[in-house]
Design a protein around this motif. Sequence first.
Motif, PDB file in Angstrom:
ATOM      1  N   THR A 180     -16.286 -40.055  -6.952  1.00  0.00           N
ATOM      2  CA  THR A 180     -15.336 -40.853  -6.167  1.00  0.00           C
ATOM      3  C   THR A 180     -13.895 -40.508  -6.511  1.00  0.00           C
ATOM      4  N   GLN A 221     -13.200 -42.310   1.162  1.00  0.00           N
ATOM      5  CA  GLN A 221     -13.490 -41.159   2.014  1.00  0.00           C
ATOM      6  C   GLN A 221     -12.974 -39.829   1.457  1.00  0.00           C
ATOM      7  N   ALA A 256     -17.313 -44.621  -0.183  1.00  0.00           N
ATOM      8  CA  ALA A 256     -17.247 -44.654   1.290  1.00  0.00           C
ATOM      9  C   ALA A 256     -15.893 -45.157   1.756  1.00  0.00           C
ATOM     10  N   LYS A 261     -21.009 -53.038   4.467  1.00  0.00           N
ATOM     11  CA  LYS A 261     -21.716 -52.601   3.260  1.00  0.00           C
ATOM     12  C   LYS A 261     -22.354 -53.773   2.520  1.00  0.00           C
ATOM     13  N   ASP A 306     -20.754 -46.567  -4.858  1.00  0.00           N
ATOM     14  CA  ASP A 306     -20.990 -45.835  -3.599  1.00  0.00           C
ATOM     15  C   ASP A 306     -20.179 -46.446  -2.448  1.00  0.00           C
ATOM     16  N   HIS A 307     -20.039 -47.773  -2.454  1.00  0.00           N
ATOM     17  CA  HIS A 307     -19.215 -48.418  -1.422  1.00  0.00           C
ATOM     18  C   HIS A 307     -17.748 -48.012  -1.591  1.00  0.00           C
TER      19      HIS A 307
END
Length: 199
Positions: free
Chosen positions: A63, A31, A28, A151, A24-25
């Motif tokens: 992702t 993007q 992020a 994060k 998930d990081h």
Amino acid sequence: MSPRPFFFPDNTVLINMALLGHVDHLSAFVQGRGRWCATIEWEWRQSRDELSLHHADAAVRGTCGAVIHPQDSEHTDIEALLTTMRRPGDPPNRHRGEAETLVVISHRPDLFGAVFMSDDGGARQRAREEAAVSLCLGTVDLLAYFEVMGKIDRRQAHEDLNVLRRNSRHVRPADPTGYDRLVERLWAKRDIVGQGRRG
């Protein structure tokens, strides 16, 4: 060139992010600009099954986005690059994912300036020689970015290095001191950029 680059992780980075619970990081961080080639997706499926990483599969796919398949002359150039990357005794498909990724990036103008993410030292060296690649990042570089993004914290980053070591995952730098130096440089760079924008 796109104003924002695309990000191409190889399987080493995907495995490490899944082991650490940081997909998930990574999402992020990229993007919505994550991409992967067909061989990397195939390698991920093999690793997912062998290492019981099914819990991360949906996040990895979200992702990395749609799979990019090589076309036409790209196949010939992939084989040529793969020949130069192989060492005596390597399995036939070793480095195929990285070679495929670098050729696809170099052949397609819309991908120019892409960021290549890998912990394979040989593949990273090849990527640095490729004009279409703007930056190479490994797992530890990504941990440093995650810290700067808020994060994770320093304690978590050091524990992540321990987790990677316990799982025989080879990254550089692998020690807390090396990580600290890397992330402090990144913090300093961010501060300089911030001061420039304010000035």
